[in-house]
Scaffold this active site. Structure first.
Site, PDB file in Angstrom:
ATOM      1  N   ARG A  45      65.411  39.241  72.954  1.00 11.01           N
ATOM      2  CA  ARG A  45      66.222  39.007  72.608  1.00 11.01           C
ATOM      3  C   ARG A  45      67.161  39.453  72.364  1.00 11.01           C
ATOM      4  NH1 ARG A  45      64.951  33.331  69.467  1.00 11.01           N
ATOM      5  NH2 ARG A  45      64.725  35.036  68.229  1.00 11.01           N
ATOM      6  N   ASP A  78      42.153  46.506  69.556  1.00  9.15           N
ATOM      7  CA  ASP A  78      42.205  47.110  68.606  1.00  9.15           C
ATOM      8  C   ASP A  78      42.222  48.615  67.316  1.00  9.15           C
ATOM      9  OD1 ASP A  78      40.547  47.278  65.929  1.00  9.15           O
ATOM     10  OD2 ASP A  78      40.043  45.658  65.801  1.00  9.15           O
ATOM     11  N   HIS A  79      43.260  48.392  66.927  1.00  4.29           N
ATOM     12  CA  HIS A  79      44.246  50.246  67.059  1.00  4.29           C
ATOM     13  C   HIS A  79      42.511  51.304  66.151  1.00  4.29           C
ATOM     14  CE1 HIS A  79      44.776  49.298  62.808  1.00  4.29           C
ATOM     15  NE2 HIS A  79      45.381  50.525  62.374  1.00  4.29           N
ATOM     16  N   LYS A  85      41.426  55.163  66.997  1.00  3.88           N
ATOM     17  CA  LYS A  85      41.154  56.588  66.138  1.00  3.88           C
ATOM     18  C   LYS A  85      39.629  57.470  66.453  1.00  3.88           C
ATOM     19  CE  LYS A  85      42.702  53.579  62.575  1.00  3.88           C
ATOM     20  NZ  LYS A  85      43.545  54.617  62.002  1.00  3.88           N
ATOM     21  N   ASP A 132      42.476  39.788  58.354  1.00  4.14           N
ATOM     22  CA  ASP A 132      43.515  40.676  58.737  1.00  4.14           C
ATOM     23  C   ASP A 132      42.344  41.901  58.717  1.00  4.14           C
ATOM     24  OD1 ASP A 132      45.861  42.106  58.585  1.00  4.14           O
ATOM     25  OD2 ASP A 132      45.388  43.215  57.239  1.00  4.14           O
ATOM     26  N   HIS A 139      39.263  44.842  63.351  1.00  6.27           N
ATOM     27  CA  HIS A 139      38.319  46.263  62.392  1.00  6.27           C
ATOM     28  C   HIS A 139      37.329  46.840  62.483  1.00  6.27           C
ATOM     29  CE1 HIS A 139      42.930  46.686  63.037  1.00  6.27           C
ATOM     30  NE2 HIS A 139      43.153  45.905  61.770  1.00  6.27           N
ATOM     31  N   LYS A 148      43.349  46.267  49.411  1.00  5.80           N
ATOM     32  CA  LYS A 148      44.317  46.299  49.513  1.00  5.80           C
ATOM     33  C   LYS A 148      45.195  46.580  47.932  1.00  5.80           C
ATOM     34  CE  LYS A 148      46.610  44.692  53.587  1.00  5.80           C
ATOM     35  NZ  LYS A 148      46.749  45.851  54.162  1.00  5.80           N
TER      36      LYS A 148
HETATM   37  C1  BG6 Z   1      46.090  46.138  60.315  1.00  6.23           C
HETATM   38  C2  BG6 Z   1      46.092  45.502  59.066  1.00  6.23           C
HETATM   39  O1  BG6 Z   1      46.027  45.638  61.613  1.00  6.23           O
HETATM   40  O2  BG6 Z   1      45.970  47.550  60.219  1.00  6.23           O
HETATM   41  C3  BG6 Z   1      47.374  45.520  57.900  1.00  6.23           C
HETATM   42  O3  BG6 Z   1      46.777  44.005  59.483  1.00  6.23           O
HETATM   43  C4  BG6 Z   1      46.542  47.309  57.754  1.00  6.23           C
HETATM   44  O4  BG6 Z   1      46.474  45.408  57.097  1.00  6.23           O
HETATM   45  C5  BG6 Z   1      46.753  47.772  59.041  1.00  6.23           C
HETATM   46  O5  BG6 Z   1      46.475  47.733  56.559  1.00  6.23           O
HETATM   47  C6  BG6 Z   1      45.662  49.016  58.111  1.00  6.23           C
HETATM   48  O6  BG6 Z   1      46.079  50.168  59.319  1.00  6.23           O
HETATM   49  P1  BG6 Z   1      45.636  51.275  59.413  1.00  6.23           P
HETATM   50  O7  BG6 Z   1      45.807  52.154  60.856  1.00  6.23           O
HETATM   51  O8  BG6 Z   1      47.285  52.138  58.860  1.00  6.23           O
HETATM   52  O9  BG6 Z   1      43.925  51.778  58.573  1.00  6.23           O
END
Ligand code: BG6
Length: 484
Positions: free
Chosen positions: A43, A176-177, A181, A234, A239, A329
């Protein structure tokens, strides 16, 4: 072909921290299709040049040593900005016109990256459809959707339905990042490009599997989001279950998106659903001390910031082998590791025959230092026949050098341009994963919820987690991290 990457939510953190640095590195390595462009949409009003300048600063910061001013100057010419509101059909028509003008050749492919607030996904998709932007008769049209994909099974299904009204499944890339990796992809290589691991990768040799994603960080400024989400939504639904699927899956016939995902989905089908007393017996939940003082967190919140789940795959390979999944965490350090704990030898011959050796262990360290460590017994030198545990280390950094391991987004963005969805989640995968997590969330929110244990930050979660696994004659592999 000179494709376009269109980023919605372009003024957000993810764009400057991850997406642009990743695309810049692809450009610097000569991997981005020549002439491709990036179009940011959000925006705020920016001129192209103004946005490029802001991105230069952030990329310099996040790309570190890999930033090179000359390369950036060449790259930045392909960055454009178009202001627009996701709720405005007119803005989408303007965007369509802008893309037609800026794309030189007929047949350019487009990837739309939704990096907006999740509440806007459905409307963004609808607008893309109505503006004709999903029509792929003139080049591919793909959409990348960030997590969270829904907040439970019902919302994930509704989101899948809305997206399928506009895009076919093969056009949808749910990111899903963790799958980007390198070490996660290396699990495929370790398992399916070697012949020595697969024969013992089963219930006959494996005692249990531990998957730990430990984070040192706390929720910080994300308290508002996190409190509604909690650790299970989360980290586990996405993951951690992804890590489990790749560890437990059968080899696909070919490395092909639909075959790989078919095998992953079979793992989800085989996971035994928890019922009744399982929620108390097979889960541990915790909250770090100080969480209630975080900004945006209600004073009496019962949200878990730490969890352990013990899951079983009811299939021929894994029947009876517990998968201990753990994340939190405010833990001792940042480390993600998958530990395959093998069974002990049947009979002890050497040294103190009452000392149980730990059994062989294979540690796949996903981050921070990517690699593999094998634990095995060796003779104590210059002594009688006594043994001790030794290690064999493989570190990716020693092979490729310090900073060269690519960030997850590089691989995933490139795959989306190339049309390879192997490392993205399919609709059934996402829904099945919610089907496993939802009942646990419901049990944790019920009056019969297991106790929420408090833990001081900087340790491996609540003391009850260690006591719980010890009561099963096992122990956590708590090493910070095994490889440097
Ligand atoms: C994210 C979560 O998907 O992944 C975060 O929302 C988390 O809470 C993060 O910290 C962790 O990713 P990475 O790549 O730093 O392990």
């Amino acid at each position: 072909m000179a494709d376009s990457i269109v980023i919605f939510g372009a003024s957000g953190d993810l764009t400057s921290r991850k997406l642009i640095p990743a695309i810049y590195r692809l450009f610097a390595k000569g991997r981005l299709p020549t002439g491709s462009r990036i179009v940011g949409v959000s925006r705020s009003e920016f001129e192209h040049e103004e946005w490029r300048k802001m991105l230069r600063e952030s990329t310099e910061q996040f790309a570190g040593d890999q930033f090179d001013a000359e390369t950036w100057n060449a790259f930045s010419q392909s960055i454009f900005y178009q202001s627009g509101d996701i709720n405005s059909a007119q803005d989408f028509r303007k965007l369509a016109k802008f893309l037609d003008d800026v794309e030189p050749d007929n047949g350019c492919g487009r990837v739309y990256y939704l990096s907006t607030m999740p509440q806007l996904y459905e409307v963004a998709i609808k607008q893309l459809g109505e503006a004709g932007l999903a029509d792929d008769t003139n080049g591919f049209r793909r959409v990348i959707i960030e997590k969270p994909f829904g907040t439970d099974l019902e919302t994930a299904k509704a989101l899948n339905t809305s997206i399928h009204n506009v895009f076919r499944e093969d056009q949808i890339y749910r990111i899903d990042h963790y799958l980007g990796k390198e070490t996660v992809q290396n699990i495929f290589a370790l398992r399916f490009a070697n012949s020595i691991f697969e024969p013992i990768w089963n219930r006959n040799y494996v005692d249990h599997v531990q998957i730990t994603v430990a984070e040192e960080v706390m929720v910080g400024r994300r308290g508002g989001y996190y409190d509604k989400s909690g650790i299970l939504r989360d980290m586990f639904q996405n993951h951690i279950l992804q890590l489990m699927m790749i560890t437990a899956m059968e080899p696909p016939a070919r490395y092909d998106a639909s075959l790989v995902r078919d095998e992953k989905v079979k793992v989800l089908h085989s996971i035994r659903k928890m019922t009744g007393g399982d929620f108390a017996a097979d889960t541990v939940r915790g909250q770090y001390a100080g969480y209630l003082d975080e900004e945006g967190v209600p004073p009496k919140s019962q949200t878990a910031t730490f969890a352990v789940l013990k899951l079983f795959c009811d299939n021929w390979r894994w029947k009876g082998v517990p998968f201990y999944l753990r994340s939190g965490k405010g833990m001792s350090c940042r480390t993600t590791q998958i530990v395959i704990q093998f069974k002990n030898v049947p009979h002890i011959l050497f040294g103190d025959t009452t000392r149980e050796p730990l059994g062989n262990r294979l540690v796949m360290q996903v981050q921070p230092a990517e690699g593999i460590q094998l634990h095995f017994e060796t003779k104590v030198p210059d002594a009688e026949m006594k043994t001790r545990t030794s290690t064999l280390d493989f570190s990716f950094r020693n092979v490729v050098g310090g900073d060269s391991m690519p960030d997850a987004y590089q691989r995933l963005l490139l795959d989306s341009l190339l049309g390879d969805a192997s490392l993205f989640a399919r609709s059934d995968e996402v829904e099945l994963a919610w089907g496993i997590i939802d009942p646990i969330i419901a049990a944790w929110n019920s009056p019969a919820a297991p106790q929420l244990h408090s833990y001081p930050t900087g340790i491996w979660g609540p003391a009850q987690s260690a006591a719980w696994i010890e009561s099963q004659n096992r122990e956590w592999f708590d090493v910070c991290p095994v490889l440097k």
